[in-house]
Motif scaffolding. Structure first.
Motif, PDB file in Angstrom:
ATOM      1  N   PRO A  88       0.846  -1.201   0.000  1.00 16.78           N
ATOM      2  CA  PRO A  88       0.000   0.000   0.000  1.00 16.78           C
ATOM      3  C   PRO A  88       0.875   1.243   0.000  1.00 16.78           C
ATOM      4  O   PRO A  88       2.096   1.156   0.222  1.00 16.78           O
ATOM      5  CB  PRO A  88      -0.779  -0.130   1.311  1.00 16.78           C
ATOM      6  CG  PRO A  88       0.129  -0.907   2.201  1.00 16.78           C
ATOM      7  CD  PRO A  88       0.862  -1.869   1.310  1.00 16.78           C
ATOM      8  N   PRO A  89       0.303   2.421  -0.231  1.00 11.29           N
ATOM      9  CA  PRO A  89       1.117   3.641  -0.194  1.00 11.29           C
ATOM     10  C   PRO A  89       1.814   3.817   1.153  1.00 11.29           C
ATOM     11  O   PRO A  89       1.223   3.565   2.208  1.00 11.29           O
ATOM     12  CB  PRO A  89       0.086   4.761  -0.428  1.00 11.29           C
ATOM     13  CG  PRO A  89      -1.026   4.085  -1.170  1.00 11.29           C
ATOM     14  CD  PRO A  89      -1.095   2.691  -0.629  1.00 11.29           C
ATOM     15  N   VAL A  90       3.074   4.204   1.111  1.00 11.89           N
ATOM     16  CA  VAL A  90       3.849   4.451   2.325  1.00 11.89           C
ATOM     17  C   VAL A  90       4.150   5.946   2.364  1.00 11.89           C
ATOM     18  O   VAL A  90       4.976   6.437   1.594  1.00 11.89           O
ATOM     19  CB  VAL A  90       5.149   3.620   2.333  1.00 11.89           C
ATOM     20  CG1 VAL A  90       5.989   3.959   3.555  1.00 11.89           C
ATOM     21  CG2 VAL A  90       4.824   2.137   2.302  1.00 11.89           C
ATOM     22  N   GLU A  91       3.472   6.659   3.239  1.00  9.95           N
ATOM     23  CA  GLU A  91       3.542   8.120   3.236  1.00  9.95           C
ATOM     24  C   GLU A  91       4.184   8.712   4.485  1.00  9.95           C
ATOM     25  O   GLU A  91       4.557   9.882   4.484  1.00  9.95           O
ATOM     26  CB  GLU A  91       2.140   8.707   3.062  1.00  9.95           C
ATOM     27  CG  GLU A  91       1.477   8.277   1.750  1.00  9.95           C
ATOM     28  CD  GLU A  91       0.069   8.807   1.616  1.00  9.95           C
ATOM     29  OE1 GLU A  91      -0.453   9.320   2.632  1.00  9.95           O
ATOM     30  OE2 GLU A  91      -0.501   8.712   0.514  1.00  9.95           O
ATOM     31  N   SER A  92       4.297   7.946   5.557  1.00  9.06           N
ATOM     32  CA  SER A  92       4.776   8.506   6.817  1.00  9.06           C
ATOM     33  C   SER A  92       5.741   7.541   7.488  1.00  9.06           C
ATOM     34  O   SER A  92       5.864   6.375   7.100  1.00  9.06           O
ATOM     35  CB  SER A  92       3.596   8.780   7.755  1.00  9.06           C
ATOM     36  OG  SER A  92       2.997   7.556   8.147  1.00  9.06           O
ATOM     37  N   ASP A 139       5.300   6.305  10.388  1.00  5.60           N
ATOM     38  CA  ASP A 139       4.477   5.243  10.983  1.00  5.60           C
ATOM     39  C   ASP A 139       4.165   4.161   9.954  1.00  5.60           C
ATOM     40  O   ASP A 139       4.178   2.957  10.280  1.00  5.60           O
ATOM     41  CB  ASP A 139       3.166   5.827  11.528  1.00  5.60           C
ATOM     42  CG  ASP A 139       3.386   6.655  12.793  1.00  5.60           C
ATOM     43  OD1 ASP A 139       4.451   6.506  13.423  1.00  5.60           O
ATOM     44  OD2 ASP A 139       2.485   7.451  13.136  1.00  5.60           O
ATOM     45  N   ASP A 140       3.886   4.567   8.706  1.00  2.00           N
ATOM     46  CA  ASP A 140       3.643   3.582   7.647  1.00  2.00           C
ATOM     47  C   ASP A 140       4.881   2.713   7.434  1.00  2.00           C
ATOM     48  O   ASP A 140       4.779   1.503   7.223  1.00  2.00           O
ATOM     49  CB  ASP A 140       3.283   4.284   6.333  1.00  2.00           C
ATOM     50  CG  ASP A 140       1.917   4.954   6.372  1.00  2.00           C
ATOM     51  OD1 ASP A 140       1.098   4.586   7.232  1.00  2.00           O
ATOM     52  OD2 ASP A 140       1.698   5.853   5.539  1.00  2.00           O
ATOM     53  N   VAL A 141       6.058   3.342   7.477  1.00  2.00           N
ATOM     54  CA  VAL A 141       7.308   2.595   7.305  1.00  2.00           C
ATOM     55  C   VAL A 141       7.461   1.560   8.412  1.00  2.00           C
ATOM     56  O   VAL A 141       7.767   0.387   8.158  1.00  2.00           O
ATOM     57  CB  VAL A 141       8.514   3.553   7.294  1.00  2.00           C
ATOM     58  CG1 VAL A 141       9.828   2.768   7.378  1.00  2.00           C
ATOM     59  CG2 VAL A 141       8.508   4.419   6.037  1.00  2.00           C
ATOM     60  N   ALA A 142       7.258   1.993   9.652  1.00  2.00           N
ATOM     61  CA  ALA A 142       7.431   1.079  10.793  1.00  2.00           C
ATOM     62  C   ALA A 142       6.474  -0.099  10.697  1.00  2.00           C
ATOM     63  O   ALA A 142       6.863  -1.259  10.942  1.00  2.00           O
ATOM     64  CB  ALA A 142       7.222   1.841  12.095  1.00  2.00           C
ATOM     65  N   ARG A 143       5.221   0.162  10.340  1.00  2.00           N
ATOM     66  CA  ARG A 143       4.249  -0.930  10.231  1.00  2.00           C
ATOM     67  C   ARG A 143       4.615  -1.895   9.113  1.00  2.00           C
ATOM     68  O   ARG A 143       4.505  -3.121   9.271  1.00  2.00           O
ATOM     69  CB  ARG A 143       2.841  -0.356  10.000  1.00  2.00           C
ATOM     70  CG  ARG A 143       2.189   0.219  11.247  1.00  2.00           C
ATOM     71  CD  ARG A 143       0.732   0.518  11.009  1.00  2.00           C
ATOM     72  NE  ARG A 143       0.564   1.645  10.090  1.00  2.00           N
ATOM     73  CZ  ARG A 143       0.448   2.906  10.477  1.00  2.00           C
ATOM     74  NH1 ARG A 143       0.503   3.223  11.766  1.00  2.00           N
ATOM     75  NH2 ARG A 143       0.284   3.882   9.593  1.00  2.00           N
ATOM     76  N   ALA A 144       5.057  -1.357   7.992  1.00  2.00           N
ATOM     77  CA  ALA A 144       5.411  -2.221   6.866  1.00  2.00           C
ATOM     78  C   ALA A 144       6.624  -3.077   7.188  1.00  2.00           C
ATOM     79  O   ALA A 144       6.658  -4.280   6.873  1.00  2.00           O
ATOM     80  CB  ALA A 144       5.672  -1.363   5.622  1.00  2.00           C
ATOM     81  N   VAL A 145       7.630  -2.489   7.824  1.00  2.00           N
ATOM     82  CA  VAL A 145       8.829  -3.250   8.188  1.00  2.00           C
ATOM     83  C   VAL A 145       8.477  -4.363   9.161  1.00  2.00           C
ATOM     84  O   VAL A 145       8.913  -5.527   9.003  1.00  2.00           O
ATOM     85  CB  VAL A 145       9.897  -2.313   8.794  1.00  2.00           C
ATOM     86  CG1 VAL A 145      11.019  -3.136   9.436  1.00  2.00           C
ATOM     87  CG2 VAL A 145      10.454  -1.384   7.734  1.00  2.00           C
TER      88      VAL A 145
END
Length: 399
Positions: free
Chosen positions: A22-26, A28-34
């Protein structure tokens, strides 16, 4: 991005994971994806590459639109890449000159080569960085045999069979992340090498818009380009790529994608300025490309305007005229330049939202806005400038 990350990414598994992100914009998005990808058992190199690319794709939409979802990037490569609508206009110049095979030397992630190949021009794309060349090869793969990507230097590239060259000299320190600007003498290839090539064949060379004008050869066309109010590049054109009778040009682009609109003003030489006159009913702020090209005088004459001050790039007029080459404001009144009196005057006018523009004065608009203690429902633009030795505050509204 390091070569290990690129190797991990350029696998069926890596590309499937990237396309499913999904789009990674912040942050927090990076941390969740990792966390999710590591929990699923993927290697650190692959997780780093996939998440990093997902975030870069999100950022790249401003330059490449929907095409960004099918591309790969480095952070430095994206920052330095030409916006696709601008690359397409550059490419059209090669095509319209009848040049069918172009060497893109210093191709980066392939932004300009995309524009060329998209118009049917054969491209040999070269970059000195191995990872960047690999990413360019991926981005240009849909064009098949019409595009060849090589890992090498501009100076060592065999140009036999090539009609023309597009050059983007490396003007920053090497790397894929944070880089810093270098001096012209440290560019790769050097300006001397570039200008020698430009004397022997048609060349377009992309440079920073702030290049010292004394370095520009007399026999090339110098075109400054702005996008949505930001002056993004200077392009020097030689040989068949330079237009007859044009030595100075300002290309102004507004909007993105299909909605983008381009306007250009050209001249044989720098334009003479119009005389200074008193503040009129309208104030005009020339686009940065117009200022860099020193074509303010030609724009002023089209607006029936004069200079507000001979050293500052503001125009003023009484005629209700505007153009794509300026931002125009209707003057409401002049206000006291003293900060305390200025704040009082703005509050008396119920101005709570204020755009602050400035030229020729040492002011931090964000700090000033806070100190003015504004309140009220009205909006306006405040233009702070200097007329002669006098500091002036102009209350205005956009046209």
């Amino acid at each position: 991005m390091e070569i290990a990350e690129l190797t991990a990414l350029l696998t069926p598994e890596g590309l499937r994971l990237l396309d499913a992100m999904p789009p990674v914009e912040s942050s927090d998005d990076v941390a969740r994806a990792v966390t999710r990808l590591r929990r699923d058992g993927h290697s650190p190199d692959l997780v780093s590459a996939v998440v990093g690319q997902a975030r870069l794709r999100t950022r790249a939409r401003t330059k490449f639109g929907d095409l960004a979802e099918r591309m790969l990037f480095t952070r430095a490569g994206l920052e330095q890449a030409t916006r696709l609508p601008i690359a397409a206009r550059h490419a059209a110049r090669f095509r319209d000159a009848g040049l069918t095979h172009v060497a893109d030397l210093g191709c980066g992630i392939g932004g300009d080569a995309l524009g060329l190949a998209g118009l049917g021009v054969r491209v040999t794309a070269v970059d000195a960085d191995e990872v960047t060349a690999g990413i360019a090869a991926f981005n240009l793969a849909p064009f098949g045999a019409d595009v060849e990507v090589r890992h090498g230097t501009a100076e060592d590239t065999d140009l036999r069979g090539v009609d023309a060259v597009w050059l983007d000299p490396a003007r920053r320190t090497a790397g894929h992340g944070e880089t810093t600007r270098t001096r012209p003498g440290d560019w790769s290839p050097s300006l001397d090498w570039v200008f020698d090539l430009a004397r022997r064949m048609p060349v377009g060379v992309k440079l920073g818009p702030g290049l010292d004008r004394d370095l520009i050869p007399d026999d090339v066309e110098a075109q400054w380009v702005s996008a949505d109010g930001s002056t993004v590049e200077l392009v020097l054109w030689s040989g068949a790529l330079a237009r007859a009778g044009v030595r100075r040009a300002a290309l102004v682009i507004r909007g993105d994608g299909a909605a983008a609109r381009a306007h250009e003003i050209t001249a044989e030489t720098d334009a003479a300025d119009e005389p200074v006159r008193d503040l009129g009913a309208y104030l005009h702020e020339p686009d940065g490309a117009v200022i860099r090209a020193r074509l303010i005088g030609d724009v002023a004459r089209s607006l029936e305007a004069g200079m507000l001050d001979e050293h500052i790039a503001y125009l003023t007029s009484d005629a209700a005229l505007t153009s794509p080459f300026v931002q125009t404001f209707r003057v409401r009144e002049t206000l006291p330049a003293d900060e305390k009196a200025l704040g009082k005057a703005l509050r008396e006018r119920d101005i709570g939202r204020l755009e602050i523009k400035k030229r020729g004065v040492d002011v931090d608009p964000a700090t000033l806005r806070t100190r003015l203690k504004l309140r009220g429902p009205e909006t306006a633009t405040l233009i702070l400038t200097r007329i002669g030795t006098r500091r002036t505050a102009i209350l205005a509204e956009r046209v």
